[in-house]
Design a protein around this motif. Structure first.
Motif, PDB file in Angstrom:
ATOM      1  N   MET A  37     -39.577   1.846  10.742  1.00  0.00           N
ATOM      2  CA  MET A  37     -39.060   2.777  10.074  1.00  0.00           C
ATOM      3  C   MET A  37     -39.071   2.542   8.630  1.00  0.00           C
ATOM      4  N   HIS A  38     -39.364   0.983   8.243  1.00  0.00           N
ATOM      5  CA  HIS A  38     -39.349   0.752   6.860  1.00  0.00           C
ATOM      6  C   HIS A  38     -40.741   0.384   6.473  1.00  0.00           C
ATOM      7  N   ASP A  39     -41.752   0.505   7.212  1.00  0.00           N
ATOM      8  CA  ASP A  39     -43.100   0.430   6.875  1.00  0.00           C
ATOM      9  C   ASP A  39     -43.594   1.334   5.598  1.00  0.00           C
ATOM     10  N   PRO A  40     -44.715   0.781   5.022  1.00  0.00           N
ATOM     11  CA  PRO A  40     -45.129   1.607   4.094  1.00  0.00           C
ATOM     12  C   PRO A  40     -45.528   2.778   4.392  1.00  0.00           C
ATOM     13  N   ALA A  41     -46.078   3.059   5.631  1.00  0.00           N
ATOM     14  CA  ALA A  41     -46.473   4.573   5.999  1.00  0.00           C
ATOM     15  C   ALA A  41     -45.144   5.454   5.991  1.00  0.00           C
ATOM     16  N   THR A  42     -44.152   5.077   6.443  1.00  0.00           N
ATOM     17  CA  THR A  42     -43.168   6.032   6.537  1.00  0.00           C
ATOM     18  C   THR A  42     -42.810   6.491   4.819  1.00  0.00           C
ATOM     19  N   LEU A  43     -42.652   5.429   3.972  1.00  0.00           N
ATOM     20  CA  LEU A  43     -42.588   5.761   2.582  1.00  0.00           C
ATOM     21  C   LEU A  43     -43.470   6.755   2.268  1.00  0.00           C
ATOM     22  N   GLU A  44     -44.859   6.604   2.535  1.00  0.00           N
ATOM     23  CA  GLU A  44     -45.871   7.428   2.104  1.00  0.00           C
ATOM     24  C   GLU A  44     -45.675   8.914   2.653  1.00  0.00           C
ATOM     25  N   LEU A  45     -45.181   8.827   3.810  1.00  0.00           N
ATOM     26  CA  LEU A  45     -45.049  10.247   4.532  1.00  0.00           C
ATOM     27  C   LEU A  45     -43.969  10.906   3.733  1.00  0.00           C
ATOM     28  N   LEU A  46     -42.954  10.043   3.211  1.00  0.00           N
ATOM     29  CA  LEU A  46     -41.684  10.767   2.550  1.00  0.00           C
ATOM     30  C   LEU A  46     -42.101  11.275   1.152  1.00  0.00           C
ATOM     31  N   ARG A  47     -43.133  10.278   0.511  1.00  0.00           N
ATOM     32  CA  ARG A  47     -43.269  10.685  -0.939  1.00  0.00           C
ATOM     33  C   ARG A  47     -44.444  11.774  -1.057  1.00  0.00           C
ATOM     34  N   ALA A  48     -45.507  11.813  -0.005  1.00  0.00           N
ATOM     35  CA  ALA A  48     -46.639  12.769  -0.291  1.00  0.00           C
ATOM     36  C   ALA A  48     -46.712  13.688   0.784  1.00  0.00           C
ATOM     37  N   GLY A  49     -46.039  13.729   2.024  1.00  0.00           N
ATOM     38  CA  GLY A  49     -46.052  14.666   2.858  1.00  0.00           C
ATOM     39  C   GLY A  49     -45.438  16.079   2.407  1.00  0.00           C
ATOM     40  N   LYS A  50     -46.023  17.049   2.954  1.00  0.00           N
ATOM     41  CA  LYS A  50     -45.692  18.655   2.806  1.00  0.00           C
ATOM     42  C   LYS A  50     -44.485  18.843   3.300  1.00  0.00           C
ATOM     43  N   LEU A  51     -43.068  19.081   2.425  1.00  0.00           N
ATOM     44  CA  LEU A  51     -41.869  19.525   3.094  1.00  0.00           C
ATOM     45  C   LEU A  51     -41.774  20.988   3.433  1.00  0.00           C
ATOM     46  N   GLU A  52     -41.213  21.209   4.679  1.00  0.00           N
ATOM     47  CA  GLU A  52     -40.827  22.485   5.099  1.00  0.00           C
ATOM     48  C   GLU A  52     -39.217  22.452   5.300  1.00  0.00           C
ATOM     49  N   ILE A  53     -38.655  23.675   4.566  1.00  0.00           N
ATOM     50  CA  ILE A  53     -37.117  23.522   4.770  1.00  0.00           C
ATOM     51  C   ILE A  53     -36.721  24.324   6.032  1.00  0.00           C
ATOM     52  N   LEU A  54     -36.013  23.501   7.051  1.00  0.00           N
ATOM     53  CA  LEU A  54     -35.498  24.084   8.253  1.00  0.00           C
ATOM     54  C   LEU A  54     -34.315  24.702   8.300  1.00  0.00           C
ATOM     55  N   GLY A  55     -33.293  24.048   7.262  1.00  0.00           N
ATOM     56  CA  GLY A  55     -31.878  24.622   7.170  1.00  0.00           C
ATOM     57  C   GLY A  55     -31.315  23.599   6.539  1.00  0.00           C
ATOM     58  N   ARG A  56     -29.941  24.161   6.184  1.00  0.00           N
ATOM     59  CA  ARG A  56     -29.011  23.403   5.096  1.00  0.00           C
ATOM     60  C   ARG A  56     -27.863  22.794   6.115  1.00  0.00           C
ATOM     61  N   ILE A  57     -27.618  21.659   5.424  1.00  0.00           N
ATOM     62  CA  ILE A  57     -26.327  20.907   6.135  1.00  0.00           C
ATOM     63  C   ILE A  57     -25.232  21.337   5.413  1.00  0.00           C
ATOM     64  N   VAL A  58     -24.473  22.186   5.891  1.00  0.00           N
ATOM     65  CA  VAL A  58     -23.329  22.984   5.129  1.00  0.00           C
ATOM     66  C   VAL A  58     -22.037  21.997   4.849  1.00  0.00           C
ATOM     67  N   GLU A  59     -21.954  21.053   5.643  1.00  0.00           N
ATOM     68  CA  GLU A  59     -20.535  20.256   5.278  1.00  0.00           C
ATOM     69  C   GLU A  59     -20.878  19.484   4.140  1.00  0.00           C
ATOM     70  N   ALA A  60     -22.241  19.255   3.463  1.00  0.00           N
ATOM     71  CA  ALA A  60     -22.197  18.305   2.345  1.00  0.00           C
ATOM     72  C   ALA A  60     -21.723  19.060   1.211  1.00  0.00           C
ATOM     73  N   SER A  61     -21.232  18.127   0.168  1.00  0.00           N
ATOM     74  CA  SER A  61     -20.510  18.683  -1.120  1.00  0.00           C
ATOM     75  C   SER A  61     -21.755  19.255  -1.930  1.00  0.00           C
ATOM     76  N   ASN A  62     -22.954  18.596  -1.899  1.00  0.00           N
ATOM     77  CA  ASN A  62     -24.171  18.982  -2.707  1.00  0.00           C
ATOM     78  C   ASN A  62     -25.276  19.524  -1.933  1.00  0.00           C
TER      79      ASN A  62
END
Length: 292
Positions: free
Chosen positions: A1-26
């Protein structure tokens, strides 16, 4: 989970919105993320979706989430899931690896790889039994029904007027989280911000109102108040104190003020000096509202 490849996936990967978490205040969006054929799921909180707060500067919550991850990662405890600051569909924001839990997991059919149900949900029968045992870590219980070995925090009335007890498990993962919350000056450790991952880990999320220079600690994890922090925490804090004099401080400077970084150093040194978990001061609310 905490390896550099995971961080690179989060930094550079293509994001596609699936939905909204409505309980969150932001504004909090569930996304898929893909990079070079590797896919996963994450939470994206755009800065422009942050609700203004009277005691935290506008537009700083995403950076505080990233700073909290950097401190957690430096500690070696891995309490906060991998988190980065990057551009997304609604501008700059915090992107954090999704954690599958017994209550909220993403099916194998939707995706595979980091953060997906197929990666996190596999394992032996013994592993699955462990996950079931830690699936509920913070609860509201009827008086007299607090699970054996749990730590009651307070008695209160629920919305129907019934008496309840707020309690949490005496679990080593929660204890680490409680220590880290003191370091982070977490002003919002709700029960719902504690996740028992399908991988057997215990994770904390929603660190947008952390790392203020003034005392702000509000948490449901008061079960160890007044107790020694223990040798493991002393070792972690000693390492953190050293890192805060060098590279870690430079990383945090991108997200926090000079005063906030200095206050972080002071909290680490104070906890090392006392070696005792703090107790509620009585000068401010000790528990966030709502508690979940």
């Amino acid at each position: 989970m905490h390896d550099p490849a995971t961080l690179e996936l989060l930094r550079a990967g293509k994001l596609e919105i699936l939905g909204r978490i409505v309980e969150a205040s932001n504004a909090t969006l569930l996304c898929s993320v893909e990079l070079d054929g590797v896919t996963g799921h994450c939470v994206y909180k755009p800065v422009q979706g942050e609700r203004p707060l009277w005691d935290f500067p506008d537009g700083t919550l995403a950076g505080r989430e990233v700073a909290s991850y950097l401190v957690s990662a430096a500690s070696g405890w891995g309490v906060v899931p991998p988190t980065v600051l990057r551009d997304g569909p609604f501008g700059s924001g915090m992107v954090q690896l999704w954690i599958d839990t017994p209550a909220a997991s993403i099916s194998d059919d939707e995706d595979s790889g980091a953060g997906s149900g197929s990666a996190a949900g596999s394992g032996s029968a013994a592993h699955r039994e462990h996950v079931e045992q830690v699936s509920d870590l913070v609860e509201l219980c009827p008086p007299g029904a607090v699970p054996q070995g749990w730590m009651p925090i307070l008695r209160a009335q629920d919305y129907s007027g019934e008496m309840v007890v707020l309690a949490h498990a005496d679990h080593p993962g929660l204890r680490r989280m409680a220590v880290l919350d003191v370091v982070l000056n977490n002003a919002d450790r709700k029960g719902g911000h504690v996740l028992a991952g399908l991988d057997g880990g215990v994770y904390g999320v929603d660190h947008g109102i952390c790392l203020h220079s003034e005392p702000k600690l509000r948490t449901v994890l008061w079960g160890w108040a007044g107790e020694p922090i223990g040798d493991e925490a002393v070792e972690m804090l000693s390492k953190l104190a050293s890192l805060l004099e060098g590279e870690l401080a430079d990383q945090l400077d991108e997200h926090l003020t000079i005063a906030e970084v200095q206050a972080l150093r002071t909290r680490v040194r104070r906890l090392l000096a006392t070696r005792v978990m703090p107790e509620p001061s009585g000068m401010r609310p000790a528990i966030p509202w709502p508690a979940f």
